[in-house]
Design a protein around this motif. Structure first.
Motif, PDB file in Angstrom:
ATOM      1  N   GLY A 193      27.709  31.354 -39.555  1.00  0.00           N
ATOM      2  CA  GLY A 193      27.264  30.383 -40.559  1.00  0.00           C
ATOM      3  C   GLY A 193      27.853  29.010 -40.341  1.00  0.00           C
ATOM      4  N   SER A 194      29.125  28.976 -39.922  1.00  0.00           N
ATOM      5  CA  SER A 194      29.764  27.671 -39.686  1.00  0.00           C
ATOM      6  C   SER A 194      29.082  26.937 -38.535  1.00  0.00           C
ATOM      7  CB  SER A 194      31.260  27.847 -39.398  1.00  0.00           C
ATOM      8  OG  SER A 194      31.472  28.471 -38.147  1.00  0.00           O
ATOM      9  N   ILE A 195      28.575  27.684 -37.555  1.00  0.00           N
ATOM     10  CA  ILE A 195      27.842  27.062 -36.442  1.00  0.00           C
ATOM     11  C   ILE A 195      26.537  26.458 -36.950  1.00  0.00           C
ATOM     12  CG2 ILE A 195      26.673  27.518 -34.239  1.00  0.00           C
ATOM     13  CD1 ILE A 195      28.881  29.710 -33.777  1.00  0.00           C
ATOM     14  N   VAL A 196      25.847  27.198 -37.863  1.00  0.00           N
ATOM     15  CA  VAL A 196      24.607  26.683 -38.458  1.00  0.00           C
ATOM     16  C   VAL A 196      24.902  25.432 -39.282  1.00  0.00           C
ATOM     17  CG1 VAL A 196      22.746  27.178 -40.095  1.00  0.00           C
ATOM     18  CG2 VAL A 196      23.460  28.933 -38.473  1.00  0.00           C
ATOM     19  N   ILE A 197      25.988  25.480 -40.063  1.00  0.00           N
ATOM     20  CA  ILE A 197      26.375  24.321 -40.876  1.00  0.00           C
ATOM     21  C   ILE A 197      26.688  23.125 -39.975  1.00  0.00           C
ATOM     22  CG2 ILE A 197      28.090  23.419 -42.523  1.00  0.00           C
ATOM     23  CD1 ILE A 197      28.410  26.361 -43.498  1.00  0.00           C
ATOM     24  N   PHE A 198      27.366  23.395 -38.862  1.00  0.00           N
ATOM     25  CA  PHE A 198      27.693  22.337 -37.903  1.00  0.00           C
ATOM     26  C   PHE A 198      26.415  21.691 -37.362  1.00  0.00           C
ATOM     27  CE2 PHE A 198      28.961  20.580 -33.792  1.00  0.00           C
ATOM     28  CZ  PHE A 198      30.158  19.944 -34.115  1.00  0.00           C
ATOM     29  N   ILE A 199      25.430  22.531 -37.022  1.00  0.00           N
ATOM     30  CA  ILE A 199      24.156  22.009 -36.496  1.00  0.00           C
ATOM     31  C   ILE A 199      23.439  21.193 -37.572  1.00  0.00           C
ATOM     32  CG2 ILE A 199      21.861  22.677 -35.659  1.00  0.00           C
ATOM     33  CD1 ILE A 199      23.305  25.071 -34.251  1.00  0.00           C
ATOM     34  N   LEU A 200      23.458  21.677 -38.828  1.00  0.00           N
ATOM     35  CA  LEU A 200      22.855  20.920 -39.925  1.00  0.00           C
ATOM     36  C   LEU A 200      23.538  19.563 -40.089  1.00  0.00           C
ATOM     37  CD1 LEU A 200      22.405  23.743 -42.603  1.00  0.00           C
ATOM     38  CD2 LEU A 200      20.580  22.493 -41.464  1.00  0.00           C
ATOM     39  N   GLY A 201      24.868  19.551 -39.966  1.00  0.00           N
ATOM     40  CA  GLY A 201      25.616  18.290 -40.040  1.00  0.00           C
ATOM     41  C   GLY A 201      25.223  17.339 -38.921  1.00  0.00           C
ATOM     42  N   LEU A 202      25.076  17.898 -37.707  1.00  0.00           N
ATOM     43  CA  LEU A 202      24.643  17.072 -36.572  1.00  0.00           C
ATOM     44  C   LEU A 202      23.253  16.493 -36.815  1.00  0.00           C
ATOM     45  CD1 LEU A 202      25.736  18.989 -33.333  1.00  0.00           C
ATOM     46  CD2 LEU A 202      26.597  16.802 -34.191  1.00  0.00           C
ATOM     47  N   GLU A 203      22.350  17.315 -37.352  1.00  0.00           N
ATOM     48  CA  GLU A 203      20.999  16.834 -37.687  1.00  0.00           C
ATOM     49  C   GLU A 203      21.081  15.625 -38.609  1.00  0.00           C
ATOM     50  OE1 GLU A 203      17.787  20.497 -37.763  1.00  0.00           O
ATOM     51  OE2 GLU A 203      18.786  19.916 -39.607  1.00  0.00           O
ATOM     52  N   MET A 204      21.924  15.744 -39.633  1.00  0.00           N
ATOM     53  CA  MET A 204      22.026  14.680 -40.625  1.00  0.00           C
ATOM     54  C   MET A 204      22.630  13.411 -40.033  1.00  0.00           C
ATOM     55  SD  MET A 204      23.207  17.131 -43.763  1.00  0.00           S
ATOM     56  CE  MET A 204      23.326  15.894 -45.053  1.00  0.00           C
ATOM     57  N   VAL A 205      23.685  13.575 -39.227  1.00  0.00           N
ATOM     58  CA  VAL A 205      24.363  12.409 -38.650  1.00  0.00           C
ATOM     59  C   VAL A 205      23.507  11.736 -37.581  1.00  0.00           C
ATOM     60  CG1 VAL A 205      26.362  11.680 -37.279  1.00  0.00           C
ATOM     61  CG2 VAL A 205      26.686  13.249 -39.195  1.00  0.00           C
ATOM     62  N   LEU A 206      22.869  12.550 -36.732  1.00  0.00           N
ATOM     63  CA  LEU A 206      22.097  11.995 -35.614  1.00  0.00           C
ATOM     64  C   LEU A 206      20.657  11.644 -35.983  1.00  0.00           C
ATOM     65  CD1 LEU A 206      23.357  14.389 -32.777  1.00  0.00           C
ATOM     66  CD2 LEU A 206      24.186  12.087 -33.344  1.00  0.00           C
ATOM     67  N   GLY A 207      20.226  12.059 -37.171  1.00  0.00           N
ATOM     68  CA  GLY A 207      18.865  11.744 -37.604  1.00  0.00           C
ATOM     69  C   GLY A 207      17.794  12.512 -36.864  1.00  0.00           C
ATOM     70  N   ILE A 208      18.140  13.724 -36.410  1.00  0.00           N
ATOM     71  CA  ILE A 208      17.147  14.569 -35.742  1.00  0.00           C
ATOM     72  C   ILE A 208      16.741  15.691 -36.693  1.00  0.00           C
ATOM     73  CG2 ILE A 208      17.933  14.092 -33.394  1.00  0.00           C
ATOM     74  CD1 ILE A 208      19.502  16.717 -33.502  1.00  0.00           C
ATOM     75  N   GLU A 209      15.617  16.333 -36.417  1.00  0.00           N
ATOM     76  CA  GLU A 209      15.148  17.421 -37.266  1.00  0.00           C
ATOM     77  C   GLU A 209      14.765  18.600 -36.394  1.00  0.00           C
ATOM     78  OE1 GLU A 209      11.999  18.116 -40.909  1.00  0.00           O
ATOM     79  OE2 GLU A 209      11.998  16.212 -39.847  1.00  0.00           O
ATOM     80  N   LEU A 210      15.544  19.692 -36.493  1.00  0.00           N
ATOM     81  CA  LEU A 210      15.260  20.882 -35.707  1.00  0.00           C
ATOM     82  C   LEU A 210      14.310  21.825 -36.427  1.00  0.00           C
ATOM     83  CD1 LEU A 210      18.854  21.628 -34.361  1.00  0.00           C
ATOM     84  CD2 LEU A 210      16.967  20.535 -33.156  1.00  0.00           C
ATOM     85  N   PHE A 211      14.475  21.924 -37.760  1.00  0.00           N
ATOM     86  CA  PHE A 211      13.615  22.802 -38.558  1.00  0.00           C
ATOM     87  C   PHE A 211      12.687  21.932 -39.382  1.00  0.00           C
ATOM     88  CE2 PHE A 211      17.744  24.863 -38.010  1.00  0.00           C
ATOM     89  CZ  PHE A 211      17.348  25.981 -37.305  1.00  0.00           C
ATOM     90  N   LYS A 212      11.422  21.942 -39.041  1.00  0.00           N
ATOM     91  CA  LYS A 212      10.456  21.084 -39.725  1.00  0.00           C
ATOM     92  C   LYS A 212       9.689  21.861 -40.782  1.00  0.00           C
ATOM     93  CE  LYS A 212      10.069  18.127 -35.903  1.00  0.00           C
ATOM     94  NZ  LYS A 212       9.795  17.339 -34.978  1.00  0.00           N
TER      95      LYS A 212
END
Length: 194
Positions: A78-97
């Motif tokens: 879960g922490s890895i998923v949270i980390f990826i979500l944080g990266l999405e938010m900081v980098l402005g990318i969207e992995l899950f549309k």
């Protein structure tokens, strides 16, 4: 029975869920959905998403047991998923549309996956591995109040924040999520390796 809530833990849990749910960042999508379907049924959407989160808080552990996965391992994942979500938010990318052309309803896509999506449910299990269940439950309830308030006043919030304001808030909470993900990962990995 003594009931004690640590305010610092409650704030950490509440802000973590707030950042993962990202209801403020979802305002543009919610505005578009409202234009398509006419009404969002704010109360119903809040109750359904809250029910999903609470069911997962209390039944998620049993579900993991059936799969043969312990809570610490799930927290690390879960922490890895949270980390990826944080990266999405900081980098402005969207992995899950979210599919904007899908038939909109209160349950899909608003309650699930927009509010109580896989990231939120994973985060709840990760938080439960590190904090008392009552703290996580109270954090969920506080977030439901915020979700309802945002859903009720999203047109006003969109005008007040503007596009730049929403981006700034999203990036700020992304950094917080990254830090929390690292903490959850290191704590649970240390316990697993003992």
């Amino acid at each position: 029975m003594k009931f004690h809530i640590d305010l610092n833990q409650l704030l950490t849990v509440s802000f973590t869920l707030f950042a993962v749910i990202d209801i403020v960042g979802s305002i543009p999508l919610l505005v578009a959905l409202k234009k398509k379907i006419g009404v969002l049924h704010e109360g119903r959407a809040t109750l359904i998403s809250g029910a999903l989160m609470i069911v997962f808080l209390f039944g998620g552990e049993q579900f993991l047991r059936v799969l043969g996965v312990d809570q610490r391992s799930f927290a690390v994942a879960g922490s890895i998923v949270i980390f990826i979500l944080g990266l999405e938010m900081v980098l402005g990318i969207e992995l899950f549309k979210t599919e904007p052309d899908a038939k909109a309803s209160v349950i899909v896509p608003i309650a699930f996956p927009l509010i109580a999506g896989s990231g939120t449910l994973t985060t709840i299990m990760s938080l439960k591995a590190n904090y008392d269940t009552s703290v996580v439950l109270l954090g969920i309830l506080l977030n439901l109040v915020v979700i309802f308030a945002v859903l009720k006043s999203m047109d006003l919030l969109e005008r007040i924040l503007g596009a730049a304001g929403m981006i700034a808030i999203r990036k700020f909470f992304g950094v917080i999520l990254l830090a929390i993900a690292v903490k959850i990962f290191s704590t649970n990995l240390h316990e697993l390796l003992k």
